[in-house]
Design a protein around this motif. Sequence first.
Motif: not given
Length: 451
Positions: A260, A294, A296-297, A299
Amino acid sequence: MWLEQLLKELRQEDAAFSWNRESLEELKQVQRQYLRQGKWKPVKLINHIFLEMDVEGQRERVSYFPPKLLVEHTNLCNAQCIMCSHFYTDNYGRGFIEDSVVRKLEEILPYVDKVLLHGIGEPFLHPKISDYIALYQSYGAEVSCNTNLSIMDEHLARSIRDSFREIVVSCDSPVKETFEQIRRKVSFEGFCKNARLLREACPDLHIRMNVVAMRQNLKELPDIIPFAESLGVDSVAIMDLTAQKLMGNEWDEIGRYPRTARYYLEKVQEAAANSKVQLVSIPQHVFCGEPKGSMEEEQAQMAKRPMFPDAQMQRRLRESYQKLHMVKPLIPASKGNVGLPGKTGCQGICNNFAETPFLSPTGELFACCIDGVHVYGNLKEAESFEEIWNGEAYRSVRRNFYQGKLPKYCNACSFLKGDAMSRLKLTSIDETFYENEFSKLLYGLAENIKR
């Protein structure tokens, strides 16, 4: 190359300047002559010659004085930023520098190029700051500072115009809500108004915006570039948060979310490429290696914890600090603490350590602005600045650098993580580099008090 350039500048100042390059003592005598005549520019240029020679020769005992000084004229602040000790100290035990400490600096001011009104306090709070600025200018030293820009009027802006070439303003978000949740007690509208006033009053002043990258503002960082440009800011430096276990903010560090962080910092670079604003510093470690998880993980992990600390946490930290302050967590620097080598390899020497010591309001001298615990000496007690500057602690740290070992206490330094040191390159980094010794020390002291 550097020597020829410095000699050229010396001859521009004094056409009669001459020096037998085989004799450093002769150069010292020439410098002393300029000193007696009050010719500060040649004194400073010769000081730079000795600096480069000492660094090139990897000397532990040096013959130059620091060309820059960080002087904390006050450790009082009118803000309570969530990543800063002021969040929990509430100005407990804080105050202003004394005239006697500033006068002790006069022995080295002829050699100093720049004095930064720097520290954990807001420099413009000091009632005598204009007098001190005038003193530094009388020795030919340029003045600058880091400010939260909460204090500004036309009179102060004119004073800055006449004495500063550069100023650093702190701002961590272009969004009002985030800005005021991070920089508590500072108004977003007031910051913007003062920035525009400063730009209008000082058209030639270089304004740099310092931004601390953290979990709370990571997604907003790309917008900091156009925001800075709208205020007339010339450059932006993005620094990594150095967490403190005492504050429990380890999960605010962007290194916890590498994919991120990389995504948004790349967006920052893209914004800067299309802007007049220069991006002078950015955390480089997030671009190293391939992140495992990832976005998503990451965040989801970012959202697990409250975004901003609440009043109850702030109150608890204040109580812990007041107990901690009573035991005076200041430790004499020695080869047994700051002089211990770490596992990180390096080439060269840290710019801040080599050139920019930090002076507290009570006279304690630290190697840099990051270490607020290990005292290399006190100007109130030392016979001279040189006694501290070439003392055992300073020599032992220089030895580590020149032997290719980053001192253990320098681990996790935000400047090193941002690759901001031109004199120093890290040659090997492992997991121990991210273990901040300063944070561990404070946390250990606090835990001892609780027991």
